[in-house]
Design a protein around this motif. Sequence first.
Motif, PDB file in Angstrom:
ATOM      1  N   GLY A 121       0.804  -1.221   0.000  1.00 44.46           N
ATOM      2  CA  GLY A 121       0.000   0.000   0.000  1.00 44.46           C
ATOM      3  C   GLY A 121       0.832   1.264   0.000  1.00 44.46           C
ATOM      4  O   GLY A 121       0.319   2.346   0.276  1.00 44.46           O
ATOM      5  N   LYS A 122       2.103   1.138  -0.338  1.00 47.61           N
ATOM      6  CA  LYS A 122       2.988   2.308  -0.303  1.00 47.61           C
ATOM      7  C   LYS A 122       2.585   3.351  -1.339  1.00 47.61           C
ATOM      8  O   LYS A 122       2.371   4.519  -1.013  1.00 47.61           O
ATOM      9  N   THR A 123       2.475   2.898  -2.592  1.00 52.26           N
ATOM     10  CA  THR A 123       2.095   3.836  -3.660  1.00 52.26           C
ATOM     11  C   THR A 123       0.683   4.357  -3.420  1.00 52.26           C
ATOM     12  O   THR A 123       0.391   5.536  -3.636  1.00 52.26           O
ATOM     13  N   THR A 124      -0.180   3.479  -2.933  1.00 52.57           N
ATOM     14  CA  THR A 124      -1.559   3.872  -2.649  1.00 52.57           C
ATOM     15  C   THR A 124      -1.605   5.002  -1.629  1.00 52.57           C
ATOM     16  O   THR A 124      -2.395   5.942  -1.766  1.00 52.57           O
ATOM     17  N   LEU A 125      -0.733   4.916  -0.647  1.00 51.20           N
ATOM     18  CA  LEU A 125      -0.675   5.965   0.369  1.00 51.20           C
ATOM     19  C   LEU A 125      -0.328   7.310  -0.278  1.00 51.20           C
ATOM     20  O   LEU A 125      -0.974   8.332  -0.019  1.00 51.20           O
ATOM     21  N   ILE A 172      11.499   5.995   9.973  1.00 52.52           N
ATOM     22  CA  ILE A 172      11.013   4.994   9.027  1.00 52.52           C
ATOM     23  C   ILE A 172       9.689   4.420   9.528  1.00 52.52           C
ATOM     24  O   ILE A 172       9.532   4.140  10.724  1.00 52.52           O
ATOM     25  N   TYR A 173       8.749   4.290   8.610  1.00 53.02           N
ATOM     26  CA  TYR A 173       7.518   3.549   8.920  1.00 53.02           C
ATOM     27  C   TYR A 173       7.595   2.235   8.179  1.00 53.02           C
ATOM     28  O   TYR A 173       8.027   2.186   7.026  1.00 53.02           O
ATOM     29  N   LEU A 174       7.172   1.176   8.839  1.00 58.23           N
ATOM     30  CA  LEU A 174       7.075  -0.101   8.142  1.00 58.23           C
ATOM     31  C   LEU A 174       5.604  -0.356   7.864  1.00 58.23           C
ATOM     32  O   LEU A 174       4.772  -0.307   8.771  1.00 58.23           O
ATOM     33  N   ILE A 175       5.299  -0.575   6.611  1.00 56.10           N
ATOM     34  CA  ILE A 175       3.896  -0.760   6.229  1.00 56.10           C
ATOM     35  C   ILE A 175       3.729  -2.186   5.732  1.00 56.10           C
ATOM     36  O   ILE A 175       4.599  -2.744   5.052  1.00 56.10           O
ATOM     37  N   ASN A 176       2.615  -2.796   6.115  1.00 53.26           N
ATOM     38  CA  ASN A 176       2.338  -4.152   5.640  1.00 53.26           C
ATOM     39  C   ASN A 176       0.835  -4.354   5.562  1.00 53.26           C
ATOM     40  O   ASN A 176       0.102  -4.008   6.481  1.00 53.26           O
ATOM     41  N   GLN A 177       0.381  -4.886   4.457  1.00 50.57           N
ATOM     42  CA  GLN A 177      -1.037  -5.170   4.238  1.00 50.57           C
ATOM     43  C   GLN A 177      -1.931  -3.996   4.587  1.00 50.57           C
ATOM     44  O   GLN A 177      -2.971  -4.136   5.215  1.00 50.57           O
ATOM     45  N   GLY A 178      -1.484  -2.819   4.159  1.00 46.94           N
ATOM     46  CA  GLY A 178      -2.334  -1.642   4.296  1.00 46.94           C
ATOM     47  C   GLY A 178      -2.349  -1.015   5.675  1.00 46.94           C
ATOM     48  O   GLY A 178      -3.145  -0.123   5.943  1.00 46.94           O
ATOM     49  N   ARG A 179      -1.494  -1.513   6.551  1.00 45.42           N
ATOM     50  CA  ARG A 179      -1.447  -0.909   7.891  1.00 45.42           C
ATOM     51  C   ARG A 179      -0.009  -0.549   8.229  1.00 45.42           C
ATOM     52  O   ARG A 179       0.916  -1.271   7.874  1.00 45.42           O
ATOM     53  N   ILE A 180       0.165   0.587   8.918  1.00 45.68           N
ATOM     54  CA  ILE A 180       1.501   0.924   9.410  1.00 45.68           C
ATOM     55  C   ILE A 180       1.759   0.030  10.623  1.00 45.68           C
ATOM     56  O   ILE A 180       1.043   0.102  11.622  1.00 45.68           O
ATOM     57  N   GLU A 181       2.748  -0.825  10.521  1.00 46.75           N
ATOM     58  CA  GLU A 181       2.984  -1.789  11.590  1.00 46.75           C
ATOM     59  C   GLU A 181       3.915  -1.263  12.663  1.00 46.75           C
ATOM     60  O   GLU A 181       3.870  -1.692  13.807  1.00 46.75           O
ATOM     61  N   HIS A 182       4.777  -0.327  12.234  1.00 38.85           N
ATOM     62  CA  HIS A 182       5.858  -0.007  13.147  1.00 38.85           C
ATOM     63  C   HIS A 182       6.481   1.315  12.760  1.00 38.85           C
ATOM     64  O   HIS A 182       6.509   1.679  11.589  1.00 38.85           O
ATOM     65  N   GLU A 183       6.996   2.031  13.748  1.00 41.61           N
ATOM     66  CA  GLU A 183       7.697   3.270  13.458  1.00 41.61           C
ATOM     67  C   GLU A 183       9.073   3.179  14.110  1.00 41.61           C
ATOM     68  O   GLU A 183       9.200   2.766  15.253  1.00 41.61           O
ATOM     69  N   VAL A 184      10.100   3.524  13.353  1.00 38.44           N
ATOM     70  CA  VAL A 184      11.465   3.416  13.877  1.00 38.44           C
ATOM     71  C   VAL A 184      12.137   4.775  13.801  1.00 38.44           C
ATOM     72  O   VAL A 184      12.142   5.404  12.743  1.00 38.44           O
ATOM     73  N   LEU A 185      12.693   5.237  14.924  1.00 37.12           N
ATOM     74  CA  LEU A 185      13.422   6.504  14.910  1.00 37.12           C
ATOM     75  C   LEU A 185      14.863   6.251  14.505  1.00 37.12           C
ATOM     76  O   LEU A 185      15.382   5.138  14.637  1.00 37.12           O
ATOM     77  N   LYS A 186      15.517   7.306  14.069  1.00 35.37           N
ATOM     78  CA  LYS A 186      16.866   7.153  13.527  1.00 35.37           C
ATOM     79  C   LYS A 186      17.807   6.487  14.520  1.00 35.37           C
ATOM     80  O   LYS A 186      18.615   5.630  14.157  1.00 35.37           O
ATOM     81  N   LYS A 187      17.672   6.872  15.780  1.00 36.56           N
ATOM     82  CA  LYS A 187      18.605   6.331  16.761  1.00 36.56           C
ATOM     83  C   LYS A 187      18.444   4.812  16.925  1.00 36.56           C
ATOM     84  O   LYS A 187      19.354   4.142  17.400  1.00 36.56           O
TER      85      LYS A 187
END
Lengths: 240, 332
Positions: free
Chosen positions: A43-47, A211-226
């Motif tokens: 769903g990346k492009t869809t977003l 970074i956001y990790l997206i899977n099956q149309g849902r944001i699963e996780h958010e990762v900060l740079k550190k």
Amino acid sequence: MSEVVLRAENVETGYKGVQVLWGATVSVGKNEIVAVLGPNGAGKTTLLKAIIGFLKVWGGSIKFLNEEISGLPVHERVRKGIALVPEGRKLFPNMTVEENLVMGAYLYNIKRDKEIQNIMEIVYNLFPILKERRTQKAGTLSGGQQQMLAIGRALMTNPKILLLDEPTLGLSPKLANEVLETVVKLRNELGVSVLLVEEKVLLATRVADRIYLINQGRIEHEVLKKDFGKDELLYRYLGL
Amino acid sequence: MDIRTHRSLIILFLVSLILLFVRVGIPETRQILSILFFYIALSEVFNLFTGLTLYVCFGYVAFVALGMYGGGATIKYLLSASSPPPLAVVLACAFAVAGILALILALAVGWISVRLKGAYFAIATIGLNEGLKNLIEGTGIWGGSSGLVIANDLIQSYNYDTFIFVTSELADYLIFTVYAVTILCIYLVIKSRLGYGLAALREDEEAANVMGVNVVRYKLIVFVISATLAGMLGAGKMIKDVAIYPPQAFAVSYTVEAIVISMLGGLGTVTGPVIGGLIYGVLKYVLTVSFPGLQLLALAPALMAMCVMFPYGIVGWLRRRFKGSKIESLLI
């Protein structure tokens, strides 16, 4: 994160009855490079299409500089300062590099040559190779140069946020690196926020602030740079 | 205003005027040139939409036919009064009504259909022509399938000489005027911000959209302008033919001929339809005269050969051939 430029909240959308996004929430701060990573069909492009307005949102909201924009047509959103570099670049192959850039400056009144020249100069400073090739047909540029031209053309609309849909698609690792370096450069020099969609995880971790990790149309996780170095889920995406 | 910046348009207009003078001066050329005027005008009108957007509207004939009916019905109505108004008023009303009817139809059809992309638009408009034809035949409005004839009305209200003058002379000048207005419109559109946005749209609609071009509105604008002019061209044709019957009026061959002429000359150019129309018209005429009955057999391969030789149209080819020279700047 300082001021929020773009915030898409619980966005639900899809194509003709097939729902793709099931409540995705992302936000991009000022001067920030945010990457959305995920597998094919996540769903990346869809977003991005929902944010620019190619797709109507079925639920949720999209706020740009604290203003709801999900009801606006595409060209109005562009006018407000959102620029999209579409997947596959969509250049005008039979026009020269310079003509492509002039086309990008459509939002300016064409009579105001001066303003177009100024912004074109900024783009040429960012991408010296485009200046060298300015009379060359866009279709005859290499893949990396075409991607830079596509980014340059999007910058001609003078955006506050740039949406990049897989800018490294089909590029060699060296060229992909070059393109992403220019993304950092344009953020640093122009202060443009960037929302980047990528499949190449390692490359994205080099340039992104978050970074956001997206899977099956849902944001699963958010990762900060550190946490880029130690996040387990991100590691799994890396295949490590 | 510096006249030199519009040199190309002025030259094209003067060249067109020469054609008009030839028509007036050499009576033998009348027949072929009046056919040519109509086809060139039709192709320009068609080009204004299709050439600038690369959207093909197969229902184009519907606008011309509606203009013919609108113009014809107006003339019939005005002449049915006990004391008919002066000829100029009647003709002006005919053109106005034809234009307005086409404009309304174009707005109604365009409002929905320009939202469709590419081939879907062509499919949606294909029904317009047949729909309108069946509506007229089925409901019997404007004479239904027996057609609308205004010859008698003109002869009785004025006199036979006036009738001959109007149908064989004036009608051609009126069609020529529609042509002149159309090339002016295309020229202005191409040179404006609208044309600039359309150039982007023609290359890639999505890319144009993300550059801030309101693609739906732009398509609708040129569609409506083009259809309105098509309606007025129809009024001119009605005055020339003085009769209209549904099968001929709604014949799709017009659209096809307009496509052929535009492509032959160069889609999206102002000069293209003139050059294409001259070649096509002369070729068709010569072949009809020298190989009667076989002209279509000879015309098709001739056109195919031309399309292979000039994939970007003759104007496109000339532009490449004379790149950078003065000639290129004249080929708008």
